[in-house]
Design a protein around this motif. Sequence first.
Motif, PDB file in Angstrom:
ATOM      1  N   TYR A  85      23.225   2.202 -20.538  1.00 25.91           N
ATOM      2  CA  TYR A  85      22.079   2.058 -19.645  1.00 25.91           C
ATOM      3  C   TYR A  85      21.738   3.379 -18.962  1.00 25.91           C
ATOM      4  O   TYR A  85      22.620   4.187 -18.659  1.00 25.91           O
ATOM      5  N   ASN A  86      20.456   3.590 -18.718  1.00 21.70           N
ATOM      6  CA  ASN A  86      19.967   4.701 -17.906  1.00 21.70           C
ATOM      7  C   ASN A  86      19.855   4.251 -16.450  1.00 21.70           C
ATOM      8  O   ASN A  86      19.953   3.059 -16.139  1.00 21.70           O
ATOM      9  N   LYS A  98      27.861  -1.301 -21.026  1.00 21.80           N
ATOM     10  CA  LYS A  98      26.716  -0.385 -21.036  1.00 21.80           C
ATOM     11  C   LYS A  98      26.465   0.224 -19.658  1.00 21.80           C
ATOM     12  O   LYS A  98      25.934   1.326 -19.537  1.00 21.80           O
ATOM     13  N   LYS A 154      17.822   2.829 -28.409  1.00 20.06           N
ATOM     14  CA  LYS A 154      17.817   1.762 -27.398  1.00 20.06           C
ATOM     15  C   LYS A 154      18.837   0.664 -27.686  1.00 20.06           C
ATOM     16  O   LYS A 154      19.438   0.106 -26.762  1.00 20.06           O
ATOM     17  N   ASP A 155      19.046   0.338 -28.964  1.00 21.00           N
ATOM     18  CA  ASP A 155      19.937  -0.790 -29.271  1.00 21.00           C
ATOM     19  C   ASP A 155      21.421  -0.446 -29.180  1.00 21.00           C
ATOM     20  O   ASP A 155      22.262  -1.348 -29.167  1.00 21.00           O
ATOM     21  N   GLU A 165      17.829   1.235 -15.359  1.00 20.67           N
ATOM     22  CA  GLU A 165      18.240  -0.078 -15.864  1.00 20.67           C
ATOM     23  C   GLU A 165      19.449  -0.647 -15.129  1.00 20.67           C
ATOM     24  O   GLU A 165      19.859  -1.785 -15.371  1.00 20.67           O
ATOM     25  N   ASP A 222      16.554   9.399 -25.379  1.00 20.63           N
ATOM     26  CA  ASP A 222      17.283   8.394 -26.156  1.00 20.63           C
ATOM     27  C   ASP A 222      16.913   6.979 -25.724  1.00 20.63           C
ATOM     28  O   ASP A 222      17.360   6.004 -26.303  1.00 20.63           O
ATOM     29  N   THR A 223      16.045   6.867 -24.687  1.00 25.01           N
ATOM     30  CA  THR A 223      15.573   5.548 -24.259  1.00 25.01           C
ATOM     31  C   THR A 223      14.921   4.820 -25.426  1.00 25.01           C
ATOM     32  O   THR A 223      15.115   3.626 -25.631  1.00 25.01           O
ATOM     33  N   ASP A 224      14.138   5.536 -26.204  1.00 20.84           N
ATOM     34  CA  ASP A 224      13.438   4.938 -27.340  1.00 20.84           C
ATOM     35  C   ASP A 224      14.208   5.116 -28.643  1.00 20.84           C
ATOM     36  O   ASP A 224      14.275   4.213 -29.463  1.00 20.84           O
ATOM     37  N   ARG A 258      22.645   2.602 -27.111  1.00 18.73           N
ATOM     38  CA  ARG A 258      22.987   3.543 -26.042  1.00 18.73           C
ATOM     39  C   ARG A 258      23.414   2.822 -24.751  1.00 18.73           C
ATOM     40  O   ARG A 258      23.122   1.634 -24.562  1.00 18.73           O
TER      41      ARG A 258
END
Length: 367
Positions: free
Chosen positions: A14-15, A153, A9-10, A18, A4-6, A12
């Motif tokens: 933070y992973n 986030k 992205k707008d 990040e 889901d990083t890509d 979700r």
Amino acid sequence: MVSDTDLFKDIRPYNDDEVAGAIARLIADDEFIGAIARYRYGALSRMGGGLVKGLIRLYLTWRWRRVTSVHQVQLEVARFMEKMIAGTTQGVTYSGLEHLNPDTGYLFISNHRDIAMDPAFVNWGLYTHQLDTVRIAIGDNLLRKPCATELMKLNKSFIVKRSAKGPREMMKAFSELSAYLRHSLDGQHSIWIAQKEGRAKDGNDKTDPAILKMFYMEGKKQKIPFNDYIRSLNLVPVSISYEYDPGDVAKARELHAKDTAGAYEKSEFEDIQSIVQGITGQKGRVHVAFGKPLNADVDNADELAGVIDQEIYANYHLFPSNLLAAGQAVEVNDAERRAFDEHMSQVPAELRERVLAMYARPVLNKG
């Protein structure tokens, strides 16, 4: 499975990779540090603002120096929750957690009384019962400040684009959101979302079918029948009950203004003030009831909304404040009655009937 990083992205959260960058931006954000200085060290910050802010930055840099993952952020939030519960409640209790499987992602849909505390109390119950915390749906109306976006986030919140304008833009935003919910659940990440946009200011918890139609958009795209798709979401109604709502007077004031003046104009930072009020205000006792995962046969969003409402009403925990407001206080003791009278004595006279109706409504809904 695609990351889901890509994909998202707008919207979700933070992973892990990040987290450190977001924390660095927060500590550098003068507005964020200024807010802490005002709320924690009011008089002192007015006398020596620059010094106080500098000390806060030093402390946070030291405190968060080893926080580099989402899990570590959650542990920081848990420490804060423990203090908040001890200082602003007379205890938080839970029911229904035995229905949940730790290896399953659930879509928790709850009544909505407090902007920050509703998902926070859901998360506290999951965390203290060794279950994973949820990804939290939050409207972009609450993210007007960069520091608010960073904080949310970091705390596993994803963005609901309420500000989308025009049918095409709204359809695109809701379609993306529906796909993100499916993506999260397939990855065994549970979700929290409110049953309607905005809090139930009159105490009447009602599910908005539009939310449920959004859930189904991804299923409709895949040509899966409504009932089958809804069952695949592991939908769990949650009833959150506060003995006392720190925002009851503010909610009543808004309703009163709408009735008497025909409109109510929110101040610029009113949502932030509501969040602070909900966190710091006295709540009495709090109970969170998790229902069983829904297994009803429903053909459309309206039918589903009715089923969710009945589950939330049935599981809502009635406190003495509710029973006294509804005139049904047979088993209320003298201390509880005095506490309620004391609370109501602080409500402005012109708002008292509205606040009483707010506390009475769950009794009427429960039938």
